[in-house]
Design an enzyme around this catalytic site. Structure first.
Site, mmCIF file in Angstrom:
data_model
loop_
_atom_site.group_PDB
_atom_site.id
_atom_site.type_symbol
_atom_site.label_atom_id
_atom_site.label_comp_id
_atom_site.label_asym_id
_atom_site.label_seq_id
_atom_site.Cartn_x
_atom_site.Cartn_y
_atom_site.Cartn_z
ATOM 1 N N HIS A 75 7.430 -2.037 5.964
ATOM 2 C CA HIS A 75 7.359 -0.829 5.154
ATOM 3 C C HIS A 75 6.222 -1.028 4.171
ATOM 4 O O HIS A 75 6.390 -1.627 3.108
ATOM 5 C CB HIS A 75 8.692 -0.596 4.440
ATOM 6 N N ASP B 74 3.056 3.810 5.234
ATOM 7 C CA ASP B 74 4.500 3.613 5.126
ATOM 8 C C ASP B 74 5.160 2.845 6.260
ATOM 9 O O ASP B 74 6.317 2.470 6.174
ATOM 10 C CB ASP B 74 5.228 4.948 4.960
ATOM 11 N N LYS C 40 8.133 -0.884 -3.640
ATOM 12 C CA LYS C 40 9.274 0.009 -3.394
ATOM 13 C C LYS C 40 8.813 1.446 -3.179
ATOM 14 O O LYS C 40 7.739 1.832 -3.647
ATOM 15 C CB LYS C 40 10.215 -0.038 -4.593
ATOM 16 N N GLY D 176 8.204 5.157 -3.773
ATOM 17 C CA GLY D 176 8.054 5.914 -5.010
ATOM 18 C C GLY D 176 7.122 5.243 -6.009
ATOM 19 O O GLY D 176 6.815 5.818 -7.045
ATOM 20 N N ARG E 62 -2.891 -13.629 -15.385
ATOM 21 C CA ARG E 62 -3.960 -13.243 -16.285
ATOM 22 C C ARG E 62 -5.252 -13.982 -15.963
ATOM 23 O O ARG E 62 -6.300 -13.659 -16.470
ATOM 24 C CB ARG E 62 -3.547 -13.524 -17.740
ATOM 25 N N GLY F 51 4.016 4.478 -5.473
ATOM 26 C CA GLY F 51 2.682 5.071 -5.386
ATOM 27 C C GLY F 51 1.769 4.456 -4.351
ATOM 28 O O GLY F 51 0.552 4.485 -4.494
ATOM 29 N N LYS F 52 2.341 3.930 -3.275
ATOM 30 C CA LYS F 52 1.512 3.354 -2.209
ATOM 31 C C LYS F 52 0.645 4.421 -1.553
ATOM 32 O O LYS F 52 -0.565 4.259 -1.392
ATOM 33 C CB LYS F 52 2.397 2.698 -1.127
ATOM 34 N N SER F 53 1.291 5.507 -1.165
ATOM 35 C CA SER F 53 0.556 6.556 -0.450
ATOM 36 C C SER F 53 -0.462 7.233 -1.355
ATOM 37 O O SER F 53 -1.563 7.567 -0.922
ATOM 38 C CB SER F 53 1.529 7.596 0.110
#
Lengths: 314, 87
Positions: free
Chosen positions: A143, A182, A159, A161, A248, A163-165
């Protein structure tokens, strides 16, 4: 590893055409190919059957066929008898050579598929190994979203939602190319190569909340897509967690394991106002730089250490 | 973790609208939800992922959820599928 039969190999050879034609032994098409290697049966034809790798695909090239032709009728029959006493997987004659009818009779009787190919021997073996490696390769469906960023295959995970797409869309806008959204089918082609592709069904589509499903190829054109790409870096997008320590320095390289192979991973915390696509682009470029042997964090560290010894010590 | 199995019986399989119904419900829950068909796993909160499973009539699906609300969500999705997405 899934079972692969001779028939499946012939039918599923994909984009590369081995230019094969069945001559005999149709009854043996459902035999299982267990190894991705070939065997040149020259030694066996000369009568040496010790270590005869009969369970490999037998390749008869010009050498083998010339040898068979110069044998006397009687000697040839003896060789055939012994050769076909083994449960040979299948025989392939390159250069479009058609073996004599005796050979084909034996093959029919023993249900050993015999093919001819228009290809030359070396070319046939190279292509065969290439195809079989891909067919034998382990595969997993992830996924995630896969984008080619500056020629680097970047796998975006996180996860739903997060904002991968949306990140992929912005990257496409900036001239990069979508491989899969996805759902990424990953194949381990080699001990060091992970190839990612879209499922045939979802190819070139992207789902953006608020817009729905869009066809990237139709909207952005052919330059915005590609069918498969080697996965070289993984980015994990996650909600900014103020309690968590984010990298960092970039001195330590974390790994993400896919099909037992390690891929460098960076975790990108998502927060309003952070330009994720630019960070992903920079990560891809940094990965390329690292491959050429330049590690910015390490080099800066070295410079500071040197300075501390020379200047700071005074 | 909750895991249940269901056989899809709707003639049209799980196309865009039924997939949306599953995803829309899943989004209401904080738990992770996975749909599994023939060992291929899909995220139940992603339309593309669910569509990518290519679920047709007769497909055997495993619905797995982990986290808060997992049992309720699994039961709801199974009910959706069993009632042919007419709830």
């Amino acid at each position: 590893m899934a079972n692969l039969t001779v028939r499946q190999f012939i039918e599923g050879k994909g984009r590369i055409d081995l230019q094969m034609r069945l001559l005999a032994g149709e009854g043996g098409l459902d035999k299982e190919i267990k190894y991705g290697e070939t065997n040149r049966p020259g030694l066996a034809l000369a009568g040496f059957f010790d270590h005869f790798a009969f369970d490999r695909i037998q390749i008869f090239g010009q050498g083998e066929t010339a040898f068979m032709e110069q044998l006397t009728e009687e000697a040839r029959l003896r060789v055939y008898e012994e050769f076909f006493s083994y449960d040979v997987l299948c025989c392939i004659f390159t250069h479009e050579y058609i073996p004599d009818s005796r050979f084909l009779d034996f093959a029919d009787k023993r249900n050993i598929p015999v093919f001819l190919s228009k290809r030359t021997t070396t070319r046939f073996i190279t292509l065969f190994v290439h195809i079989i490696d891909e067919m034998f390769s382990e595969s997993v469906t992830l996924h995630a979203t896969l984008v080619d960023v500056f020629g680097v295959g970047v796998l975006l995970t996180g996860k739903s939602g997060v904002g991968k797409s949306e990140t992929a869309l912005e990257l496409i806008e900036r001239g990069h190319r979508l491989v899969a959204d996805d759902m990424v089918v990953v194949k381990k082609i080699d001990e060091s190569l992970l190839m990612g592709a879209s499922s045939e069904l979802l190819k070139h589509h992207l789902e953006i909340r608020g817009l729905g499903i869009i066809n990237v190829k139709e909207i952005f054109g052919i330059r915005s897509i590609r069918n498969r790409k080697r996965i070289e870096i993984v980015t994990v997008l996650e909600e900014w967690d103020s309690a968590k320590e984010y990298d960092r320095l970039g001195l330590d390289e974390d790994k993400y394991t896919i099909l037992d192979l390690d891929v460098p991973v960076i975790t990108i915390p998502v927060r309003p106002g952070r330009n994720i696509p630019v960070i992903v682009e920079t990560a891809a470029l940094n990965q390329r730089l690292k491959k050429t042997g330049i590690n910015a964090a390490r080099e800066l560290d070295e410079r500071i250490k040197k300075w501390i010894i020379s200047e700071g010590g005074k | 973790m909750v895991e249940k199995e269901v056989v899809v019986n709707s003639d049209a399989g799980i196309h865009a609208r039924p997939a949306m119904m599953i995803v829309r419900e899943a989004m209401k829950y904080p738990c992770d939800i996975t749909l599994i068909k023939d060992n291929v796993e899909a995220d139940g909160k992603s339309i593309m992922s669910v569509l990518g499973l290519a679920i047709i009539s007769g497909s055997r699906l495993v619905i797995r959820a982990d986290g808060e609300g997992a049992p309720e969500l699994v039961d709801y999705i199974i009910k959706l599928i069993e009632n042919d997405f007419r709830i």
